[in-house]
Design an enzyme around this catalytic site. Structure first.
Site, PDB file in Angstrom:
ATOM      1  N   TYR A   1      10.571 151.567-117.171  1.00 26.09           N
ATOM      2  CA  TYR A   1      10.857 150.731-115.965  1.00 26.09           C
ATOM      3  C   TYR A   1       9.954 151.282-114.816  1.00 26.09           C
ATOM      4  CZ  TYR A   1      13.606 149.227-111.883  1.00 26.09           C
ATOM      5  OH  TYR A   1      14.107 148.602-110.874  1.00 26.09           O
TER       6      TYR A   1
ATOM      7  N   LYS B   1       7.303 149.658-112.421  1.00 32.23           N
ATOM      8  CA  LYS B   1       7.238 149.680-110.804  1.00 32.23           C
ATOM      9  C   LYS B   1       6.077 150.330-110.161  1.00 32.23           C
ATOM     10  CE  LYS B   1      11.027 147.356-110.764  1.00 32.23           C
ATOM     11  NZ  LYS B   1      10.884 145.719-110.221  1.00 32.23           N
TER      12      LYS B   1
END
Length: 264
Positions: A170, A174
């Site tokens: 994740y 990002k």
């Protein structure tokens, strides 16, 4: 003070704009759609769950918001193109894109199934790229270079720079979309399209449901300068500003909105 004086009349009136919001079926995506709509924009609700989107559309229309829902899998190029086609057929050209769709996979890297890794990368990184690229193509086609009114806002996360154990894939995606947003801002600066990134801290959303009350969440909160998760309305003003004419000279910026969480 320059002879230009003080600019007057700044507001976030989005009348005349058409905004496409991904991940609009729930959480902050649904919130963005409502806030943009209440500020005058026509709103295209995009997500995979068509039946849920229909409920959101009905709710927004009950609030006198011009809303239209389209099924869209951001990781699929054909689906993305079809969603923009449907949006244009219904409302006309999209000039504002909020690239919000995302998902996470939590756990130790050595235990994470590679299928979960691939899913996170596909939605968060590939999906953001496909969403904003198709939006930019349409904006250029419909004269953004002359109008200067193209707006793209990418929703990233403070994990793009903050070390967050158990969030390797994740966090990587990002960090990727944050840097991609800055590069695309440079690429499209001469095309009348502003690209900016918002990196929110931990918020009360569908993605964090149950986390604040858990042992992990409580330990996390205890480290914050202000021991709390942010409210779901924390990004409202920033999203409205970056979507508006007031942000005409703002592009390539990364806005960290985290209630001081990264001060720890």
């Amino acid at each position: 003070m320059s002879d230009q004086g003080v600019s007057a009349g700044f507001n976030f009136d989005l009348s005349g704009r058409t905004a496409l919001v991904t991940g609009a079926s729930a959480g902050i995506g649904r919130r963005f759609a409502e806030v943009l709509g209440l500020s005058g924009a026509r709103v295209v609700l995009a997500a995979r769950r068509a039946e849920v989107l229909a409920e959101v559309e009905a709710d927004l229309k009950s609030k006198r918001i011009e809303a239209f829902s389209v099924a869209m899998d951001v990781a699929d190029e054909a689906s993305t193109i079809a969603a923009y086609d449907a949006a244009e057929a219904h409302f006309g050209p999209v000039d504002t894109v909020i690239a919000n769709a995302g998902l996470s996979a939590v756990g130790r890297a050595i235990d994470l199934p590679i299928e979960e890794f691939d899913k996170v990368v596909s939605v968060n990184l590939r999906g953001t790229f496909l969403t904003v690229r198709e939006g930019a193509k349409r904006m250029m086609k419909h004269g953004s270079e002359q109008s200067g009114r193209g707006r793209i806002v990418i929703i990233s996360s403070i994990t793009d720079k903050q070390i967050s154990p158990g969030l390797g894939p994740y966090s990587a995606t990002k960090a990727g979309v944050t840097q991609m947003g800055r590069v695309l801002a440079r690429d499209w600066a001469g095309k009348g399209i502003n690209v900016n990134v918002i990196s929110p801290g931990y918020m009360h959303t569908d993605l964090t449901e149950g986390l604040p009350e858990s042992r992990t969440g409580q330990a996390l909160i205890a480290k914050f300068a202000r021991p709390r998760f942010m409210d779901t309305n924390a990004l409202d003003a920033t999203v409205l500003y970056l979507s508006s004419d007031a942000a005409a000279q703002v592009t390539g910026s990364v806005f960290t909105i985290d209630d001081g969480q990264t001060l720890s």
